[in-house]
Design a protein around this motif. Structure first.
Motif, PDB file in Angstrom:
ATOM      1  N   LEU A 238      -7.776   7.659   7.383  1.00  0.00           N
ATOM      2  CA  LEU A 238      -8.477   8.940   7.475  1.00  0.00           C
ATOM      3  C   LEU A 238      -9.845   8.915   6.800  1.00  0.00           C
ATOM      4  CD1 LEU A 238      -8.015  11.854   8.517  1.00  0.00           C
ATOM      5  CD2 LEU A 238      -7.032  12.407   6.286  1.00  0.00           C
ATOM      6  N   PHE A 239      -9.947   8.177   5.686  1.00  0.00           N
ATOM      7  CA  PHE A 239     -11.189   8.175   4.906  1.00  0.00           C
ATOM      8  C   PHE A 239     -11.956   6.859   5.016  1.00  0.00           C
ATOM      9  CE2 PHE A 239      -8.191  11.084   2.887  1.00  0.00           C
ATOM     10  CZ  PHE A 239      -8.948  12.236   2.741  1.00  0.00           C
ATOM     11  N   ALA A 240     -11.552   5.963   5.907  1.00  0.00           N
ATOM     12  CA  ALA A 240     -12.157   4.629   5.976  1.00  0.00           C
ATOM     13  C   ALA A 240     -13.456   4.606   6.766  1.00  0.00           C
ATOM     14  CB  ALA A 240     -11.158   3.639   6.578  1.00  0.00           C
ATOM     15  N   LYS A 241     -14.450   3.889   6.227  1.00  0.00           N
ATOM     16  CA  LYS A 241     -15.711   3.702   6.947  1.00  0.00           C
ATOM     17  C   LYS A 241     -15.504   2.805   8.172  1.00  0.00           C
ATOM     18  CE  LYS A 241     -17.930   2.193   3.324  1.00  0.00           C
ATOM     19  NZ  LYS A 241     -19.015   1.681   2.464  1.00  0.00           N
ATOM     20  N   THR A 242     -14.452   1.975   8.109  1.00  0.00           N
ATOM     21  CA  THR A 242     -14.160   1.071   9.225  1.00  0.00           C
ATOM     22  C   THR A 242     -13.949   1.826  10.525  1.00  0.00           C
ATOM     23  OG1 THR A 242     -13.157  -0.566   7.748  1.00  0.00           O
ATOM     24  CG2 THR A 242     -12.529  -0.673  10.071  1.00  0.00           C
ATOM     25  N   PHE A 243     -13.349   3.018  10.432  1.00  0.00           N
ATOM     26  CA  PHE A 243     -13.039   3.799  11.628  1.00  0.00           C
ATOM     27  C   PHE A 243     -13.984   4.989  11.802  1.00  0.00           C
ATOM     28  CE2 PHE A 243      -8.954   2.013  10.022  1.00  0.00           C
ATOM     29  CZ  PHE A 243      -8.830   1.022  10.988  1.00  0.00           C
ATOM     30  N   ALA A 244     -15.143   4.925  11.175  1.00  0.00           N
ATOM     31  CA  ALA A 244     -16.127   6.003  11.308  1.00  0.00           C
ATOM     32  C   ALA A 244     -16.597   6.108  12.754  1.00  0.00           C
ATOM     33  CB  ALA A 244     -17.312   5.747  10.380  1.00  0.00           C
ATOM     34  N   MET A 245     -16.889   7.332  13.172  1.00  0.00           N
ATOM     35  CA  MET A 245     -17.312   7.608  14.551  1.00  0.00           C
ATOM     36  C   MET A 245     -18.712   8.227  14.546  1.00  0.00           C
ATOM     37  SD  MET A 245     -14.344   7.006  16.302  1.00  0.00           S
ATOM     38  CE  MET A 245     -14.388   7.977  17.798  1.00  0.00           C
ATOM     39  N   PRO A 246     -19.472   8.074  15.640  1.00  0.00           N
ATOM     40  CA  PRO A 246     -20.789   8.710  15.726  1.00  0.00           C
ATOM     41  C   PRO A 246     -20.673  10.213  15.495  1.00  0.00           C
ATOM     42  CG  PRO A 246     -20.491   7.150  17.525  1.00  0.00           C
ATOM     43  CD  PRO A 246     -19.152   7.276  16.854  1.00  0.00           C
ATOM     44  N   ASP A 247     -21.558  10.761  14.657  1.00  0.00           N
ATOM     45  CA  ASP A 247     -21.461  12.183  14.312  1.00  0.00           C
ATOM     46  C   ASP A 247     -22.541  13.043  14.954  1.00  0.00           C
ATOM     47  OD1 ASP A 247     -23.684  11.430  12.911  1.00  0.00           O
ATOM     48  OD2 ASP A 247     -22.753  11.561  10.930  1.00  0.00           O
ATOM     49  N   GLY A 248     -23.293  12.448  15.889  1.00  0.00           N
ATOM     50  CA  GLY A 248     -24.297  13.229  16.605  1.00  0.00           C
ATOM     51  C   GLY A 248     -25.627  13.338  15.896  1.00  0.00           C
ATOM     52  N   THR A 249     -25.740  12.732  14.709  1.00  0.00           N
ATOM     53  CA  THR A 249     -27.004  12.787  13.961  1.00  0.00           C
ATOM     54  C   THR A 249     -27.664  11.419  13.909  1.00  0.00           C
ATOM     55  OG1 THR A 249     -25.946  12.307  11.823  1.00  0.00           O
ATOM     56  CG2 THR A 249     -26.061  14.628  12.517  1.00  0.00           C
TER      57      THR A 249
ATOM     58  N   TRP B  10       0.842  -1.197   0.000  1.00  0.00           N
ATOM     59  CA  TRP B  10       0.000   0.000   0.000  1.00  0.00           C
ATOM     60  C   TRP B  10       0.879   1.249   0.000  1.00  0.00           C
ATOM     61  CZ3 TRP B  10      -4.289  -0.990   4.258  1.00  0.00           C
ATOM     62  CH2 TRP B  10      -5.150  -1.996   3.795  1.00  0.00           C
ATOM     63  N   ASP B  11       0.573   2.178  -0.895  1.00  0.00           N
ATOM     64  CA  ASP B  11       1.308   3.443  -0.920  1.00  0.00           C
ATOM     65  C   ASP B  11       0.617   4.433   0.017  1.00  0.00           C
ATOM     66  OD1 ASP B  11      -0.995   4.178  -2.253  1.00  0.00           O
ATOM     67  OD2 ASP B  11      -0.057   4.263  -4.231  1.00  0.00           O
ATOM     68  N   CYS B  12       1.108   5.666   0.041  1.00  0.00           N
ATOM     69  CA  CYS B  12       0.538   6.667   0.948  1.00  0.00           C
ATOM     70  C   CYS B  12      -0.949   6.884   0.681  1.00  0.00           C
ATOM     71  CB  CYS B  12       1.281   7.993   0.799  1.00  0.00           C
ATOM     72  SG  CYS B  12       2.920   8.016   1.547  1.00  0.00           S
ATOM     73  N   THR B  13      -1.316   6.942  -0.601  1.00  0.00           N
ATOM     74  CA  THR B  13      -2.711   7.178  -0.946  1.00  0.00           C
ATOM     75  C   THR B  13      -3.612   6.091  -0.375  1.00  0.00           C
ATOM     76  OG1 THR B  13      -2.097   8.327  -2.992  1.00  0.00           O
ATOM     77  CG2 THR B  13      -4.337   7.461  -2.854  1.00  0.00           C
ATOM     78  N   ALA B  14      -3.215   4.839  -0.548  1.00  0.00           N
ATOM     79  CA  ALA B  14      -4.000   3.721  -0.022  1.00  0.00           C
ATOM     80  C   ALA B  14      -4.081   3.779   1.495  1.00  0.00           C
ATOM     81  CB  ALA B  14      -3.386   2.400  -0.470  1.00  0.00           C
ATOM     82  N   LEU B  15      -2.989   4.149   2.136  1.00  0.00           N
ATOM     83  CA  LEU B  15      -2.942   4.172   3.606  1.00  0.00           C
ATOM     84  C   LEU B  15      -3.760   5.329   4.179  1.00  0.00           C
ATOM     85  CD1 LEU B  15       0.794   3.171   3.878  1.00  0.00           C
ATOM     86  CD2 LEU B  15      -1.099   1.906   4.914  1.00  0.00           C
ATOM     87  N   PHE B  16      -3.786   6.448   3.491  1.00  0.00           N
ATOM     88  CA  PHE B  16      -4.666   7.539   3.937  1.00  0.00           C
ATOM     89  C   PHE B  16      -6.126   7.121   3.771  1.00  0.00           C
ATOM     90  CE2 PHE B  16      -1.009  10.502   2.817  1.00  0.00           C
ATOM     91  CZ  PHE B  16      -0.686  10.748   4.135  1.00  0.00           C
ATOM     92  N   GLU B  17      -6.410   6.446   2.658  1.00  0.00           N
ATOM     93  CA  GLU B  17      -7.769   5.982   2.427  1.00  0.00           C
ATOM     94  C   GLU B  17      -8.191   4.973   3.482  1.00  0.00           C
ATOM     95  OE1 GLU B  17     -10.339   3.445  -0.877  1.00  0.00           O
ATOM     96  OE2 GLU B  17      -8.333   4.157  -1.359  1.00  0.00           O
ATOM     97  N   ALA B  18      -7.230   4.145   3.912  1.00  0.00           N
ATOM     98  CA  ALA B  18      -7.533   3.068   4.863  1.00  0.00           C
ATOM     99  C   ALA B  18      -7.633   3.560   6.302  1.00  0.00           C
ATOM    100  CB  ALA B  18      -6.453   1.985   4.775  1.00  0.00           C
TER     101      ALA B  18
ATOM    102  N   GLY C 270     -25.959   8.899  12.855  1.00  0.00           N
ATOM    103  CA  GLY C 270     -25.142   8.179  11.885  1.00  0.00           C
ATOM    104  C   GLY C 270     -23.685   8.182  12.307  1.00  0.00           C
ATOM    105  N   ALA C 271     -22.796   7.848  11.356  1.00  0.00           N
ATOM    106  CA  ALA C 271     -21.362   7.823  11.628  1.00  0.00           C
ATOM    107  C   ALA C 271     -20.613   8.449  10.457  1.00  0.00           C
ATOM    108  CB  ALA C 271     -20.881   6.394  11.858  1.00  0.00           C
ATOM    109  N   SER C 272     -19.517   9.142  10.756  1.00  0.00           N
ATOM    110  CA  SER C 272     -18.724   9.812   9.722  1.00  0.00           C
ATOM    111  C   SER C 272     -17.268   9.390   9.829  1.00  0.00           C
ATOM    112  CB  SER C 272     -18.819  11.337   9.876  1.00  0.00           C
ATOM    113  OG  SER C 272     -20.146  11.785   9.678  1.00  0.00           O
ATOM    114  N   THR C 273     -16.572   9.425   8.695  1.00  0.00           N
ATOM    115  CA  THR C 273     -15.147   9.117   8.692  1.00  0.00           C
ATOM    116  C   THR C 273     -14.391  10.159   9.508  1.00  0.00           C
ATOM    117  OG1 THR C 273     -14.722  10.424   6.696  1.00  0.00           O
ATOM    118  CG2 THR C 273     -15.335   8.102   6.383  1.00  0.00           C
ATOM    119  N   LEU C 274     -13.166   9.852   9.885  1.00  0.00           N
ATOM    120  CA  LEU C 274     -12.368  10.790  10.669  1.00  0.00           C
ATOM    121  C   LEU C 274     -12.183  12.105   9.912  1.00  0.00           C
ATOM    122  CD1 LEU C 274      -9.608   8.419  12.119  1.00  0.00           C
ATOM    123  CD2 LEU C 274     -11.724   9.185  13.199  1.00  0.00           C
TER     124      LEU C 274
END
Length: 278
Positions: free
Chosen positions: A89-100, A79-87, A102-106
């Protein structure tokens, strides 16, 4: 080959981004998987990360539906930097409750609301409230922005000393916030031109081109998804307006019904009066 000081700074920073950032990001991903994902009650029995095909496929399944997941189909070690940022910062796996509800990515939860310009940097990568997830989001985004800045410098392949020193400070600060060792970055900063043979410089150019192409493609897809999300929100807003209109019409019909009822009552009263007169 003799390098100018600015050219040497560019080469050294390229090594920091292309050689050291992926090592750090892989370590951070494993930590996040083991401590943020594998321990949650939402995914009981989720195994610790071991880079096996089985666990890798579990992660890809959790990311199913992401149009950007093409970068993570390769082996974890590739995995290059792009893949690792996607995995991360932008991953649904690590999404957190957003107060609505639902859940949002970091990125969506902690980075987007700051409104930082594309070529700006975070003044601090540490959460003011001590929120570990927010600190990780800011630090990861700082590394992403540094990677992007390197890609912007490809045309000139030169970085002046003040800018280089600032990049190194920002990189070390982000790595420290992510609990990573910064010794290797200090070592790269001390390298001289004889430490970069022609063959390695050529390899570096190829790696930079691939990284830039991946970053551009990721951004294009991300922009496209944002546009789609915006269109969906607009449709949702229009549907809400339609529902409101329907409710208003129902109210008006109800009012008309009430008026008709009053008229009927009035007619009945008149008939009663006529009967009395008769």
């Amino acid at each position: 080959m003799t390098f100018s000081p600015e050219r040497l700074n560019f080469i050294k920073f390229s090594f920091v981004v292309l050689d050291e950032f992926p090592v750090t990001l892989r370590s951070v991903f494993v930590f996040m998987w083991d401590n943020f994902a594998a321990t949650t009650t939402a995914t009981p029995g989720l195994p610790k990360w071991d880079a096996s095909i089985t666990v890798h496929n579990i992660f890809l399944t959790k990311e199913h539906g992401s149009k950007k997941a093409y970068t993570m189909n390769k082996s974890f070690k590739d995995w290059d930097c792009t893949a690792l940022f996607e995995a991360t910062l932008f991953a649904k796996t690590f999404a957190m409750p957003d107060g609505t509800g639902g859940a949002s990515t970091l990125d969506k939860l902690y980075v987007k609301p700051l409104g930082l310009p594309p070529r700006g940097f975070h003044s601090s990568v540490r959460s003011a409230t001590g929120n570990q997830a927010e600190t990780y989001a800011l630090a990861l985004d700082q590394l992403r922005r540094l990677r992007n800045e390197l890609c912007h410098q490809i045309s000139t392949q030169e970085i002046d000393k003040a800018t280089f020193d600032n990049y190194i400070i920002l990189a070390k600060d982000a790595l420290t916030a992510l609990r990573q060792n910064t010794a290797r970055i200090d070592e790269i900063g001390k390298l001289d031109e004889e430490d970069f043979p022609t063959t390695r410089c050529k390899q570096l150019e190829d790696e930079l081109k691939r990284e830039k192409d991946a970053a551009v493609k990721f951004t294009q897809i991300d922009d496209h998804l944002i546009k789609i999300e915006s269109q969906v929100e607009d449709v949702g807003s229009e549907l809400k307006d339609v529902k409101t209109g329907v409710t208003e019409v129902k109210t008006q019909v109800k009012d008309v019904g009430s008026d008709v009822k009053d008229i009927k009552t009035g007619v009945t009263d008149v008939k009663t009066q006529l009967d009395d007169i008769g």
